[in-house]
Design an enzyme around this catalytic site. Sequence first.
Site, short mmCIF file in Angstrom:
data_model
loop_
_atom_site.label_atom_id
_atom_site.label_comp_id
_atom_site.label_asym_id
_atom_site.label_seq_id
_atom_site.Cartn_x
_atom_site.Cartn_y
_atom_site.Cartn_z
N ARG A 325 0.83 -1.21 0.00
CA ARG A 325 0.00 0.00 0.00
C ARG A 325 0.86 1.27 0.00
O ARG A 325 0.45 2.31 -0.49
CB ARG A 325 -1.00 -0.01 1.17
CG ARG A 325 -2.07 1.08 1.06
CD ARG A 325 -3.17 0.94 2.12
NE ARG A 325 -4.25 0.08 1.71
CZ ARG A 325 -5.34 0.48 1.04
NH1 ARG A 325 -5.50 1.75 0.72
NH2 ARG A 325 -6.27 -0.39 0.70
N GLU A 728 -9.49 6.53 6.93
CA GLU A 728 -8.05 6.73 6.79
C GLU A 728 -7.63 7.92 5.93
O GLU A 728 -6.64 8.58 6.25
CB GLU A 728 -7.39 5.46 6.23
CG GLU A 728 -7.49 4.26 7.14
CD GLU A 728 -7.18 2.98 6.39
OE1 GLU A 728 -7.98 2.57 5.52
OE2 GLU A 728 -6.12 2.39 6.65
N1 MTE Z 1 -11.83 6.32 14.47
C1 MTE Z 1 -11.88 6.07 15.79
N2 MTE Z 1 -12.57 6.91 16.58
N3 MTE Z 1 -11.24 4.99 16.33
C2 MTE Z 1 -10.51 4.14 15.56
O1 MTE Z 1 -9.93 3.17 16.07
N4 MTE Z 1 -9.72 3.56 13.27
C3 MTE Z 1 -9.40 4.08 11.94
C4 MTE Z 1 -10.62 4.82 11.37
N5 MTE Z 1 -11.15 5.75 12.31
C5 MTE Z 1 -10.44 4.39 14.15
C6 MTE Z 1 -11.14 5.50 13.64
C7 MTE Z 1 -8.99 3.06 10.99
S1 MTE Z 1 -7.40 2.54 11.00
C8 MTE Z 1 -9.86 2.55 10.06
S2 MTE Z 1 -9.33 1.43 8.90
C9 MTE Z 1 -11.27 2.93 10.05
O2 MTE Z 1 -11.60 3.87 11.07
C10 MTE Z 1 -12.10 1.66 10.22
O3 MTE Z 1 -13.45 1.91 10.30
P1 MTE Z 1 -14.39 2.17 9.03
O4 MTE Z 1 -13.96 1.24 7.96
O5 MTE Z 1 -15.72 1.89 9.56
O6 MTE Z 1 -14.17 3.60 8.66
N1 HPA Z 2 -5.87 -2.24 4.41
C1 HPA Z 2 -6.09 -2.51 5.71
N2 HPA Z 2 -6.00 -3.68 6.23
C2 HPA Z 2 -5.68 -4.69 5.44
C3 HPA Z 2 -5.43 -4.50 4.08
C4 HPA Z 2 -5.54 -3.21 3.53
O1 HPA Z 2 -5.34 -2.96 2.33
N3 HPA Z 2 -5.11 -5.69 3.56
C5 HPA Z 2 -5.15 -6.56 4.58
N4 HPA Z 2 -5.49 -5.97 5.71
MO1 MOS Z 3 -7.22 0.53 9.50
S1 MOS Z 3 -5.15 0.60 9.54
O1 MOS Z 3 -7.18 -0.31 7.95
O2 MOS Z 3 -7.45 -0.71 10.66
#
Ligand code: MTE
Ligand code: HPA
Ligand code: MOS
Length: 787
Positions: A325, A728
């Site tokens: 990534r 993200e």
């Molecule tokens: N927001 C909060 N409050 N707490 C979290 O742990 N994790 C982040 C983001 N926002 C997180 C957060 C990460 S790493 C990801 S991948 C996404 O939330 C995952 O949730 P979603 O796919 O529902 O957005």
């Molecule tokens: N993003 C986050 N988590 C993951 C991924 C990715 O692309 N692939 C495997 N785990």
């Molecule tokens: Mo988020 S680093 O894809 O949990």
Amino acid sequence: MGAHTPRSKTEITGGTHVARQHDSAHKHVTGSADYIDDMPEPAGTLHAYLGLTDRAHARITALDLDAVRAAEGVVAVLTGADVPGVNDISPTGRDDEPVLATDTVLFHGQPVFAVIAETRDLARRAAKRAVISYEDLPHITDVRAAIEANYPLVTDPLKLERGDIAAGLSAAPRRLQGEMRIGGQDHFYLEGHIAMAIPGEDDEVTVWSSTQHPSEVQHMVAHALGTVSNAVTVQIRRMGGGFGGKETQANQFAAIAAIAAKKLNRAVKIRPDRDDDMIITGKRHDFVVDYDVGFDDSGKIHALDATFAARCGFSSDLSGAVTDRALFHADNCYYFEDVRLTSKPMMTNTVSNTAFRGFGGPQGMLGGERVIEEVAYALGRDPLEIRKANFYGGPGRDLTPYHQTVEDNIIERVVDELETSSDYQARRAEIIDFNENSPVIRRGIALTPVKFGISFTATWFNQAGALVHVYQDGSIHLNHGGTEMGQGLNTKVAQVLADEFQVDLDTIRITATTTGKVPNTSATAASSGTDLNGMAVANAAQQIKTRLVAFAAEKFNIPEDQVEFEPNHVRVGNELMPFGDFIKLAYQERVQLSAAGFYKTPDIHWDRAAGKGRPFYYFAYGAAVSEVSIDTLTGEYQVDRVDVLHDTGRSLNPALDIGQIEGAFVQGMGWLTTEELWWDDKGRLRTHAPSTYKIPLASDRPKIFNVKLADWAENREPTVRRSKAVGEPPFMLPISVLEALGMAVASIADYKVSPRLDAPATPERVLMAVERLKAMADEQPAENSES
Ligand code: MTE
Ligand code: HPA
Ligand code: MOS
């Protein structure tokens, strides 16, 4: 059937594209939200604590745990030999990550045994009494040193290539090379890792685990227990933050709790303290980026050759996907004619690094933005001009290094609007004036864009399931495979369901995620939680609605298109029934009021060996302008103002999306400014508590912080209600903070030398950069490192 006046559609308190507070917000702030450690413990619950090695790389010659066993309150001590199944929790099946290390320890802090005692305190005290003898082996913690020593890669590297890099570089009118070091980051979730296992009959066990990936915990627990998945149920109502740190790292704690629970036939809970949590669990990968760029006097980049080497730690974990990534984001918003990007996932004798918000994307993008900055300083131009000169464009300028065409590009509009609304040009001119007359305080400003690819790059992970029950009284039970970690996933998914049935949000009860209701789920990760689970829930609702419509049409002898879901009611011909009454009737007529929904992302594919495909369903865009001031005598700084314009498509919930953007920005600022991980020469992590590891404080947030959604943006793909993922992408907006700090530093040498600030730009690093430029300005006319 009673005649009711319908309320207008906007009157339901559910629905999408409206700001709704997080379903648990009031519980978070009043302390009444239940986390695993708040759950009532079953009678006789035991507590586990881990015994860690104090060597970075060594062979264990003798393991004497007698004193541990003899300690007060100790019920059992487990080693790798006590793992009844396979002593491995590698998420990729590489068999390189033991639950408990046996013959060899590979990093300082690796768990070697677990103490099970009547109380957590007694277990923790007992763990200190182990006597372990070692034969030390050479260890490496640094990425560069690992490369030089020819240390192994933890997984296969990736190469992305397009065009002829050698020809492109040599034909370019100008060329420069450099190195950037990018630090890692601890997740610093407020709730640390925890698991509680409750043994059941036969081989059954239920594990409450603070995990983003219940299905993987289920599989890992089964693997370690030597049983099958149907014996293991994993549950999680919510996490107090995950940020990627609970995508794979919960496996170990869950496995130990489950092994102990089955062995002793008592419930077992494990919760490391903060220091141990930071020492034992993986973090963001730090990177060393080497780049060689060919460009011309207009600032156009012709060729880029870059290598992204990462500190992966002792095992592979997710390092393959993370370093992939990174490569996928090195282009950010820019088209490069000839390009070659290579990953080097280096093994090191450190904790095994893992997922962290952005998943390698931030490091890749930062490397790419460093190249832009270098070209700008080499040419004496505003980096924003170089950015604009290289943006992806129409045909001929729309192909990424991984051969996906960028079809939804809106970055120019986002940047133009932000440049205007933030008054960027006037402020930059004013800052340059200010710096000329300010001996100590120097200021900087930068505008940086973001383009982030949405989808798991492992294509099969892009699927989700849901389970929806409508009860006889019209109340609705919502379950899906995603996990709530504070991001508001449950609220958004409930909004989608409320919208489908046209009911108030409080008609819907959100329930704990459990492997018993939705199987084979993916981690809630890659920002895809709402995209995937929202669609699966909509699919479940549509199945139930289809049955309800058919039932009503038949029962009341009307065409199906005369049955409609209206706010808290169902219109059947000319009659309007309260939703609950209608459901009761459907139940009595034996309509199935429950459905399992499913979704898989269409149109994506990826051939890793060829480095070609369409790994991402779409891109999310954004841009930020950050203004900072630094004290050139101390290196201290503050972020004076930040303006963000970010694309969430048609936002499902603008309040939650803005919250995600603000949170991601501040967390990204922490990564790039104050959060520094530091291992000493014994391989010990010395920054393992908030006393030595500085996350942003409330007082570090931007003094002025304007966050806007690009409300005109709509996902061109048919995602859930045309929204875009938000978790993200905004994490990378604070690259503008780092670059603004660089500009303030560069003012020392009249902006003629690239400041080359590595991350994190701690006050010490800013001061060192200031001193370096001062020395250069004194010695000789400013010089770039151009070759
Ligand atoms: N927001 C909060 N409050 N707490 C979290 O742990 N994790 C982040 C983001 N926002 C997180 C957060 C990460 S790493 C990801 S991948 C996404 O939330 C995952 O949730 P979603 O796919 O529902 O957005
Ligand atoms: N993003 C986050 N988590 C993951 C991924 C990715 O692309 N692939 C495997 N785990
Ligand atoms: Mo988020 S680093 O894809 O949990």
